[in-house]
Motif scaffolding. Sequence first.
Motif, PDB file in Angstrom:
ATOM      1  N   TYR A  15       0.824  -1.211   0.000  1.00 20.46           N
ATOM      2  CA  TYR A  15       0.000   0.000   0.000  1.00 20.46           C
ATOM      3  C   TYR A  15       0.859   1.263   0.000  1.00 20.46           C
ATOM      4  CZ  TYR A  15      -4.419  -2.466   0.589  1.00 20.46           C
ATOM      5  OH  TYR A  15      -5.524  -3.253   0.389  1.00 20.46           O
ATOM      6  N   ARG A  16       1.992   1.206   0.675  1.00 15.86           N
ATOM      7  CA  ARG A  16       2.869   2.382   0.681  1.00 15.86           C
ATOM      8  C   ARG A  16       3.349   2.696  -0.725  1.00 15.86           C
ATOM      9  NH1 ARG A  16       8.740   3.180   3.775  1.00 15.86           N
ATOM     10  NH2 ARG A  16       9.051   5.325   3.038  1.00 15.86           N
ATOM     11  N   ALA A  17       3.763   1.674  -1.471  1.00 19.52           N
ATOM     12  CA  ALA A  17       4.219   1.901  -2.847  1.00 19.52           C
ATOM     13  C   ALA A  17       3.100   2.486  -3.706  1.00 19.52           C
ATOM     14  CB  ALA A  17       4.723   0.587  -3.453  1.00 19.52           C
ATOM     15  N   ILE A  18       1.885   1.995  -3.500  1.00 24.28           N
ATOM     16  CA  ILE A  18       0.746   2.507  -4.276  1.00 24.28           C
ATOM     17  C   ILE A  18       0.498   3.981  -3.974  1.00 24.28           C
ATOM     18  CG2 ILE A  18      -1.765   2.372  -4.530  1.00 24.28           C
ATOM     19  CD1 ILE A  18      -1.463  -0.692  -4.109  1.00 24.28           C
ATOM     20  N   TYR A  19       0.462   4.328  -2.700  1.00 29.33           N
ATOM     21  CA  TYR A  19       0.106   5.701  -2.328  1.00 29.33           C
ATOM     22  C   TYR A  19       1.249   6.693  -2.502  1.00 29.33           C
ATOM     23  CZ  TYR A  19      -4.253   3.848  -0.439  1.00 29.33           C
ATOM     24  OH  TYR A  19      -5.475   3.244  -0.302  1.00 29.33           O
ATOM     25  N   LEU A 142       5.463   0.769  -9.670  1.00 29.73           N
ATOM     26  CA  LEU A 142       5.418   0.463  -8.242  1.00 29.73           C
ATOM     27  C   LEU A 142       6.738  -0.136  -7.765  1.00 29.73           C
ATOM     28  CD1 LEU A 142       1.809  -1.009  -7.991  1.00 29.73           C
ATOM     29  CD2 LEU A 142       2.581   1.262  -7.279  1.00 29.73           C
ATOM     30  N   ALA A 143       7.334  -0.996  -8.585  1.00 33.10           N
ATOM     31  CA  ALA A 143       8.624  -1.577  -8.221  1.00 33.10           C
ATOM     32  C   ALA A 143       9.693  -0.496  -8.152  1.00 33.10           C
ATOM     33  CB  ALA A 143       9.013  -2.664  -9.221  1.00 33.10           C
ATOM     34  N   ALA A 144       9.654   0.452  -9.095  1.00 34.93           N
ATOM     35  CA  ALA A 144      10.627   1.549  -9.077  1.00 34.93           C
ATOM     36  C   ALA A 144      10.498   2.363  -7.799  1.00 34.93           C
ATOM     37  CB  ALA A 144      10.430   2.443 -10.298  1.00 34.93           C
ATOM     38  N   ARG A 145       9.262   2.633  -7.389  1.00 33.90           N
ATOM     39  CA  ARG A 145       9.067   3.403  -6.153  1.00 33.90           C
ATOM     40  C   ARG A 145       9.613   2.640  -4.949  1.00 33.90           C
ATOM     41  NH1 ARG A 145       9.899   5.681  -2.639  1.00 33.90           N
ATOM     42  NH2 ARG A 145       8.777   7.256  -1.443  1.00 33.90           N
TER      43      ARG A 145
END
Length: 217
Positions: A15-19, A142-145
């Motif tokens: 969820y952190r990566a998403i937001y 998302l993986a990059a974040r």
Amino acid sequence: MPQHRYPDPDIAAVYRAIYERRDVRHFLPDPVDPEIFRRLLDAAHHAPSVGFMQPWRFMRISDSTVRKDIHTLVEQERILTAKALNEREDEFMKLKVEGLLECGEVLVAALCERREDYVFGRRTLPEMDLASLSCAIQNMWLAARAEGLGMGWVSLFEPKALRTLLNMPVDSQPVAILCLGHVEKFYDKPMLEQERWAERKDIADLLFENTWNNPCR
């Protein structure tokens, strides 16, 4: 509790990566570690695709001259887009819309040729090939974040011109220019929200139940 639920820290990380994912325009010139770059591509390649067609193709732009040529195409479309926005032209021209000349890596994400050969799931919805590629791009984003890298999706270009520049098959389709690299910091909010170009809509206004425009209660 669902049997296959991830541990709480893993769920929080997803969820952190998403937001915290952002469409990044400001980059540092530092190179991207080759192993991280490979992981990001592998994450993209593990996206879902209709009929398992895997329509995504990624072109790494390592030639600085080609990168500059792509930047020229984007700049041409930026000006045309500004004019098409009429009263918002000046406001748009003040926005930074890409980081092509600053980022560590540039990728062009495209749809493969001969997509008409894939019928499963596309007979009535042929655009599902685009949906599949979009899932691959989101996986990479998302993986990059999670890896601490920024990524930006640039869509300001004329597809035929970019296809010609990159010597792509006539029935392939460039969809996104992806800027990838290190950043000084991530935006607190999406950049266009920070610049007051637009605001995030309320999910309650976008969620219906059973019939169109019937609010979900």
